[in-house]
Design a protein around this motif. Structure first.
Motif, PDB file in Angstrom:
ATOM      1  N   ILE A 239       5.403  -3.327  -3.840  1.00 46.20           N
ATOM      2  CA  ILE A 239       4.934  -2.158  -4.587  1.00 46.20           C
ATOM      3  C   ILE A 239       6.101  -1.243  -4.932  1.00 46.20           C
ATOM      4  CG2 ILE A 239       3.320  -0.226  -4.604  1.00 46.20           C
ATOM      5  CD1 ILE A 239       2.120  -3.149  -4.487  1.00 46.20           C
ATOM      6  N   GLY A 240       7.099  -1.192  -4.048  1.00 48.91           N
ATOM      7  CA  GLY A 240       8.265  -0.369  -4.311  1.00 48.91           C
ATOM      8  C   GLY A 240       9.087  -0.841  -5.499  1.00 48.91           C
ATOM      9  N   ARG A 241       8.908  -2.093  -5.903  1.00 48.89           N
ATOM     10  CA  ARG A 241       9.667  -2.638  -7.038  1.00 48.89           C
ATOM     11  C   ARG A 241       8.934  -2.484  -8.373  1.00 48.89           C
ATOM     12  NH1 ARG A 241      12.468  -8.303  -5.078  1.00 48.89           N
ATOM     13  NH2 ARG A 241      13.415  -7.498  -3.169  1.00 48.89           N
ATOM     14  N   LEU A 242       7.687  -2.075  -8.340  1.00 47.67           N
ATOM     15  CA  LEU A 242       6.909  -2.027  -9.575  1.00 47.67           C
ATOM     16  C   LEU A 242       7.281  -0.806 -10.415  1.00 47.67           C
ATOM     17  CD1 LEU A 242       3.351  -2.915  -8.202  1.00 47.67           C
ATOM     18  CD2 LEU A 242       5.029  -4.463  -9.237  1.00 47.67           C
TER      19      LEU A 242
ATOM     20  N   THR B 135      -8.819  -4.505   0.664  1.00 43.56           N
ATOM     21  CA  THR B 135      -9.210  -3.154   1.087  1.00 43.56           C
ATOM     22  C   THR B 135      -8.529  -2.042   0.289  1.00 43.56           C
ATOM     23  OG1 THR B 135      -7.446  -2.978   2.728  1.00 43.56           O
ATOM     24  CG2 THR B 135      -9.523  -4.007   3.449  1.00 43.56           C
ATOM     25  N   ALA B 136      -7.761  -2.413  -0.732  1.00 48.00           N
ATOM     26  CA  ALA B 136      -7.024  -1.443  -1.561  1.00 48.00           C
ATOM     27  C   ALA B 136      -5.900  -0.761  -0.793  1.00 48.00           C
ATOM     28  CB  ALA B 136      -7.954  -0.401  -2.182  1.00 48.00           C
ATOM     29  N   HIS B 137      -5.482  -1.355   0.313  1.00 47.03           N
ATOM     30  CA  HIS B 137      -4.397  -0.779   1.101  1.00 47.03           C
ATOM     31  C   HIS B 137      -3.090  -0.743   0.316  1.00 47.03           C
ATOM     32  CE1 HIS B 137      -1.280  -0.521   4.253  1.00 47.03           C
ATOM     33  NE2 HIS B 137      -2.199   0.118   4.950  1.00 47.03           N
ATOM     34  N   ASN B 138      -2.895  -1.720  -0.591  1.00 50.63           N
ATOM     35  CA  ASN B 138      -1.667  -1.749  -1.385  1.00 50.63           C
ATOM     36  C   ASN B 138      -1.451  -0.459  -2.152  1.00 50.63           C
ATOM     37  OD1 ASN B 138      -0.947  -4.342  -0.617  1.00 50.63           O
ATOM     38  ND2 ASN B 138      -1.988  -5.301  -2.337  1.00 50.63           N
TER      39      ASN B 138
ATOM     40  N   TYR C 162       8.357 -14.773   0.230  1.00 44.34           N
ATOM     41  CA  TYR C 162       9.133 -14.409  -0.952  1.00 44.34           C
ATOM     42  C   TYR C 162       8.567 -13.133  -1.567  1.00 44.34           C
ATOM     43  CZ  TYR C 162       5.219 -16.250  -3.707  1.00 44.34           C
ATOM     44  OH  TYR C 162       3.969 -16.463  -4.240  1.00 44.34           O
ATOM     45  N   CYS C 163       9.400 -12.431  -2.322  1.00 43.24           N
ATOM     46  CA  CYS C 163       8.977 -11.260  -3.083  1.00 43.24           C
ATOM     47  C   CYS C 163       9.517 -11.441  -4.505  1.00 43.24           C
ATOM     48  CB  CYS C 163       9.505  -9.984  -2.449  1.00 43.24           C
ATOM     49  SG  CYS C 163       8.874  -8.467  -3.229  1.00 43.24           S
ATOM     50  N   PHE C 164       8.603 -11.549  -5.467  1.00 41.82           N
ATOM     51  CA  PHE C 164       8.969 -11.890  -6.848  1.00 41.82           C
ATOM     52  C   PHE C 164       8.430 -10.853  -7.816  1.00 41.82           C
ATOM     53  CE2 PHE C 164       7.597 -13.615 -10.920  1.00 41.82           C
ATOM     54  CZ  PHE C 164       8.718 -14.301 -11.375  1.00 41.82           C
ATOM     55  N   THR C 165       9.239 -10.477  -8.790  1.00 49.57           N
ATOM     56  CA  THR C 165       8.755  -9.732  -9.948  1.00 49.57           C
ATOM     57  C   THR C 165       9.297 -10.392 -11.205  1.00 49.57           C
ATOM     58  OG1 THR C 165      10.594  -8.146  -9.933  1.00 49.57           O
ATOM     59  CG2 THR C 165       8.600  -7.525  -8.728  1.00 49.57           C
TER      60      THR C 165
ATOM     61  N   LEU D 283       0.510   7.011  -7.871  1.00 48.70           N
ATOM     62  CA  LEU D 283      -0.775   6.396  -8.192  1.00 48.70           C
ATOM     63  C   LEU D 283      -1.619   7.308  -9.070  1.00 48.70           C
ATOM     64  CD1 LEU D 283      -2.532   3.840  -7.461  1.00 48.70           C
ATOM     65  CD2 LEU D 283      -3.690   5.339  -5.843  1.00 48.70           C
ATOM     66  N   ALA D 284      -1.599   8.587  -8.789  1.00 43.61           N
ATOM     67  CA  ALA D 284      -2.429   9.534  -9.526  1.00 43.61           C
ATOM     68  C   ALA D 284      -2.056   9.611 -11.000  1.00 43.61           C
ATOM     69  CB  ALA D 284      -2.335  10.923  -8.894  1.00 43.61           C
ATOM     70  N   ALA D 285      -0.796   9.266 -11.334  1.00 41.39           N
ATOM     71  CA  ALA D 285      -0.339   9.349 -12.718  1.00 41.39           C
ATOM     72  C   ALA D 285      -0.691   8.107 -13.536  1.00 41.39           C
ATOM     73  CB  ALA D 285       1.172   9.574 -12.752  1.00 41.39           C
TER      74      ALA D 285
END
Length: 241
Positions: free
Chosen positions: A56-59, A74-77, A230-233, A85-87
């Motif tokens: 999430i930090g890379r998005l 659970t929408a924890h992400n 792995y962590c991919f974007t 998120l609010a924006a």
């Protein structure tokens, strides 16, 4: 506090260890698996799934964006997005499992999120228009989707050209030691988690890679070994590859 947490962990582990339902639709099997551990899901997975915050930090969570989280549970992400998120114009959390979505529904109320919509549905067939999202993520969900390639293709369809896809998950690869490639797929399989060597190559063919990292993590109460993830974007090209 420690005793209470340990008790909750043991309760979750007992659910993970019990025989899983092998027949029937995927939605029924997942609900059968998660119903008994839904209340403890986030506390345990916070240690089991360390790559969620990293992803999430890379998005590029630009104001006015639309984000779809496939297999979002659970929408924890969404908590990892922080004030950004609010924006966002709209966030959709898609999941097949009613017991996890019930936790997500309560979380939305507790956090007073007005731009979050929960969708009980299949990640391979999301009832939203093509090109409707700026961001699509799969956080430890592709390994739980039998038709995971179809889910990635659905993410591609949902993204606007130039949109970002992000995924983090456990996996095995040819460069891993043989014991890693044998033990971890066996260990995870009974929990409906199917590790694959094909995820990363497929994602790199489908999207233009922005970032790709491999890490290893210890699992709670497993004294030896580290499981790779792995962590991919990547970015959607304007023309289907």
């Amino acid at each position: 506090m420690l005793i209470r947490q340990t008790w909750r962990d043991l309760r979750t582990l007992s659910q993970l260890a019990r025989p899983s339902r092998r027949a029937g639709p995927l939605a029924d099997r997942l609900e059968d698996f998660y119903r008994g551990q839904a209340d403890d899901y986030d506390a345990f997975r916070q240690r089991l799934l360390p790559g969620r915050r990293e992803l999430i930090g890379r998005l590029p969570l630009a104001p006015g964006s639309v984000w779809i989280d496939l297999g979002g549970g659970t929408a924890h992400n969404l908590l990892h997005a922080g004030p950004g998120l609010a924006a966002l114009r709209q966030v959709y959390v898609v999941d097949l499992t009613p017991s996890l979505l019930a936790i997500a529904r309560q979380r939305c109320r507790d956090q007073a999120w007005t731009n979050v919509t929960l969708i009980e549905g299949d990640a391979t067939d999301v009832r939203l228009p093509s090109g409707s999202a700026d961001l699509v993520t799969c956080s430890y969900s592709l390994t739980m989707i039998p038709e995971w390639r179809a889910a990635v293709s659905e993410a591609w369809r949902l993204l606007t050209p130039g949109g970002t896809f992000g995924a983090v998950d456990f996996f095995v690869a040819p460069h891993h030691p043989r014991i890693t490639r044998r033990v971890w797929p066996w260990w995870f399989a009974h929990s409906h988690v199917h590790l694959s060597a094909d995820h990363v190559p497929f994602l790199q063919r489908r999207f233009v890679t922005s970032s790709l990292d491999e890490h290893r993590t210890r699992l709670p109460y497993v004294p030896v070994g580290r499981v790779p993830y792995y962590c991919f974007t990547g970015v959607k090209q304007a023309v289907t590859p």
